[in-house]
Motif scaffolding. Sequence first.
Motif, PDB file in Angstrom:
ATOM      1  N   PHE A 162       0.825  -1.209   0.000  1.00  0.00           N
ATOM      2  CA  PHE A 162       0.000   0.000   0.000  1.00  0.00           C
ATOM      3  C   PHE A 162       0.862   1.263   0.000  1.00  0.00           C
ATOM      4  N   ASN A 163       2.001   1.235   0.687  1.00  0.00           N
ATOM      5  CA  ASN A 163       2.923   2.380   0.662  1.00  0.00           C
ATOM      6  C   ASN A 163       3.375   2.664  -0.763  1.00  0.00           C
ATOM      7  N   LYS A 164       3.841   1.646  -1.434  1.00  0.00           N
ATOM      8  CA  LYS A 164       4.347   1.821  -2.801  1.00  0.00           C
ATOM      9  C   LYS A 164       3.228   2.227  -3.758  1.00  0.00           C
ATOM     10  N   PHE A 165       2.087   1.590  -3.626  1.00  0.00           N
ATOM     11  CA  PHE A 165       0.928   1.889  -4.462  1.00  0.00           C
ATOM     12  C   PHE A 165       0.506   3.350  -4.297  1.00  0.00           C
ATOM     13  N   SER A 166       0.375   3.784  -3.057  1.00  0.00           N
ATOM     14  CA  SER A 166      -0.093   5.142  -2.773  1.00  0.00           C
ATOM     15  C   SER A 166       0.901   6.197  -3.229  1.00  0.00           C
ATOM     16  N   GLU A 167       2.175   5.963  -2.975  1.00  0.00           N
ATOM     17  CA  GLU A 167       3.195   6.940  -3.369  1.00  0.00           C
ATOM     18  C   GLU A 167       3.389   6.984  -4.888  1.00  0.00           C
ATOM     19  N   ALA A 168       3.404   5.825  -5.540  1.00  0.00           N
ATOM     20  CA  ALA A 168       3.606   5.792  -6.994  1.00  0.00           C
ATOM     21  C   ALA A 168       2.483   6.499  -7.727  1.00  0.00           C
ATOM     22  N   LEU A 169       1.274   6.387  -7.196  1.00  0.00           N
ATOM     23  CA  LEU A 169       0.120   7.008  -7.865  1.00  0.00           C
ATOM     24  C   LEU A 169      -0.250   8.359  -7.265  1.00  0.00           C
ATOM     25  N   GLY A 170       0.518   8.815  -6.299  1.00  0.00           N
ATOM     26  CA  GLY A 170       0.301  10.147  -5.726  1.00  0.00           C
ATOM     27  C   GLY A 170      -1.045  10.292  -5.030  1.00  0.00           C
ATOM     28  N   ILE A 171      -1.494   9.249  -4.373  1.00  0.00           N
ATOM     29  CA  ILE A 171      -2.797   9.313  -3.710  1.00  0.00           C
ATOM     30  C   ILE A 171      -2.708  10.295  -2.555  1.00  0.00           C
ATOM     31  N   GLU A 172      -3.665  11.206  -2.526  1.00  0.00           N
ATOM     32  CA  GLU A 172      -3.663  12.258  -1.511  1.00  0.00           C
ATOM     33  C   GLU A 172      -4.568  11.880  -0.353  1.00  0.00           C
ATOM     34  N   GLU A 173      -4.191  12.367   0.812  1.00  0.00           N
ATOM     35  CA  GLU A 173      -4.999  12.154   2.005  1.00  0.00           C
ATOM     36  C   GLU A 173      -6.355  12.841   1.837  1.00  0.00           C
ATOM     37  N   GLU A 174      -7.393  12.187   2.339  1.00  0.00           N
ATOM     38  CA  GLU A 174      -8.738  12.748   2.256  1.00  0.00           C
ATOM     39  C   GLU A 174      -8.831  14.001   3.121  1.00  0.00           C
TER      40      GLU A 174
END
Length: 174
Positions: A162-174
């Motif tokens: 999830f760390n790699k997924f979120s950082e690679a896709l630039g997922i922002e905190e709600e």
Amino acid sequence: MTRVRNIPAEELPDDAAAIYRRYVAEYGPFANQVGVLAHVPAAVRHLPAMLMELRAAKTLPRRYLELAIVAVSKRNACHYCVGHHVPMLAVEGVPSDAVAQIPDQVDHPSLTDIDRLVLAYSVAVNDDPHRIRDAMHADLRRYFSEAQIVELTLRIALTGFFNKFSEALGIEEE
């Protein structure tokens, strides 16, 4: 900035949409992450469903799970995951000054021997699982069942995902 759009639940097949909605309503403030996962409906069918099932089973005490997630997420510099899970440690009674030191310093008086073991194991699994010694597993067995050790290891590895997924896709905190 998120690099792909969030897919709303309404755009998914009914079975995946139901899991998506339940996950957002019951699991926590992870709408942006599941919205990106929704590009692959099979991921929504399985990952959030598994996380909800694991939480409901309560096999692993939440304190240890959150310590592991925060340690790995800080190690991997995942802003999304750190932002979401640090507040959960406060709920588990870990003071903010102890959280600030994780995972590099684990000598805070509020951390127990089990907390320190979980943190050390989390870093070891994340950084170099080939070097984990039998002695560490012997220590884990003093406090945890085999099912708990497997779930802890699973959750540590999933956190890295999830760390790699979120950082690679630039997922922002709600």
